[in-house]
Write a protein that holds these residues in place. Structure first.
Motif, PDB file in Angstrom:
ATOM      1  N   UNK A 166      -6.803  -9.171  -5.124  1.00 25.68           N
ATOM      2  CA  UNK A 166      -6.927  -8.726  -6.503  1.00 25.68           C
ATOM      3  C   UNK A 166      -6.367  -7.324  -6.656  1.00 25.68           C
ATOM      4  N   UNK A 167      -5.603  -7.114  -7.707  1.00 27.68           N
ATOM      5  CA  UNK A 167      -5.067  -5.794  -8.031  1.00 27.68           C
ATOM      6  C   UNK A 167      -5.686  -5.369  -9.356  1.00 27.68           C
ATOM      7  N   UNK A 168      -6.212  -4.141  -9.419  1.00 27.68           N
ATOM      8  CA  UNK A 168      -6.994  -3.685 -10.555  1.00 27.68           C
ATOM      9  C   UNK A 168      -6.486  -2.353 -11.063  1.00 27.68           C
TER      10      UNK A 168
ATOM     11  N   UNK B  75       0.803  -1.223   0.000  1.00 24.52           N
ATOM     12  CA  UNK B  75       0.000   0.000   0.000  1.00 24.52           C
ATOM     13  C   UNK B  75       0.836   1.274   0.000  1.00 24.52           C
ATOM     14  N   UNK B  76       2.115   1.144   0.303  1.00 21.64           N
ATOM     15  CA  UNK B  76       2.981   2.313   0.345  1.00 21.64           C
ATOM     16  C   UNK B  76       2.705   3.224   1.524  1.00 21.64           C
TER      17      UNK B  76
ATOM     18  N   UNK C 228      -6.804  -6.978 -14.382  1.00 18.66           N
ATOM     19  CA  UNK C 228      -6.769  -7.590 -13.054  1.00 18.66           C
ATOM     20  C   UNK C 228      -5.672  -8.635 -12.991  1.00 18.66           C
ATOM     21  N   UNK C 229      -5.052  -8.696 -11.828  1.00 15.22           N
ATOM     22  CA  UNK C 229      -4.101  -9.740 -11.507  1.00 15.22           C
ATOM     23  C   UNK C 229      -4.296 -10.089 -10.046  1.00 15.22           C
TER      24      UNK C 229
ATOM     25  N   UNK D 245     -11.865 -11.866  -0.255  1.00 14.00           N
ATOM     26  CA  UNK D 245     -11.142 -11.473  -1.455  1.00 14.00           C
ATOM     27  C   UNK D 245     -11.340  -9.978  -1.613  1.00 14.00           C
ATOM     28  N   UNK D 246     -10.255  -9.225  -1.469  1.00  9.01           N
ATOM     29  CA  UNK D 246     -10.334  -7.783  -1.645  1.00  9.01           C
ATOM     30  C   UNK D 246      -9.663  -7.408  -2.958  1.00  9.01           C
ATOM     31  N   UNK D 247     -10.142  -6.335  -3.545  1.00 16.80           N
ATOM     32  CA  UNK D 247      -9.601  -5.806  -4.785  1.00 16.80           C
ATOM     33  C   UNK D 247      -9.095  -4.400  -4.504  1.00 16.80           C
ATOM     34  N   UNK D 248      -7.856  -4.135  -4.864  1.00 18.08           N
ATOM     35  CA  UNK D 248      -7.237  -2.834  -4.632  1.00 18.08           C
ATOM     36  C   UNK D 248      -6.915  -2.172  -5.966  1.00 18.08           C
TER      37      UNK D 248
END
Length: 127
Positions: A115-117, A24-25, A103-104, A57-60
């Motif tokens: 999930x990264x979007x 997240x930095x 998405x990856x 499952x979260x998507x960021x």
């Protein structure tokens, strides 16, 4: 109504704090241990990493999932699924018109899938 908090399982708060701080930095906003709670602020939505919580499952949203996942993988993070275009935004119902939704998926330090979007300028044929 707005989303205020999302919870994710984290058995080891120190390990989770390190992983999510890099991802997240930013550093955690608060830690309460006991009972085993670790909080990050995601633009006004709290991400709670909680000992004993169920996995979710979260998507960021990230600027460029392709580049970030290369960096994460080089740092030893497990890639569950490589980035790919999953949707083309022809209109603005779910995202900016004319963008491709990439998405990856990675595995976090606690075994959860994340999930990264990215919504990036489009240009190819419909998916």
């Amino acid at each position: 109504m707005r989303l205020i908090q999302v919870a994710q399982r984290a058995e080891n708060l120190d390990r989770a704090a390190e992983f999510y701080s890099v991802l997240l930095g930013t550093r955690p906003q608060a830690v309460f241990d006991p009972p085993g709670l670790l909080f990050f602020d995601l633009d006004g939505v709290r991400l709670l990493l909680e000992r004993g919580a169920p996995a979710s499952l979260i998507y960021l949203a990230v600027p460029d999932v392709r580049r970030l996942m290369e960096e994460l993988e080089a740092g030893g993070v497990e890639v569950v699924a490589a980035p790919q275009v999953i949707f083309r935004h022809e209109d603005s119902k779910l995202g900016p018109a004319g963008t491709d939704e990439w998405m990856g998926f990675i595995r976090d330090s606690e075994g959860n899938t994340v999930g990264l979007v990215s919504q990036l300028p489009g240009g190819g044929p419909p998916v």
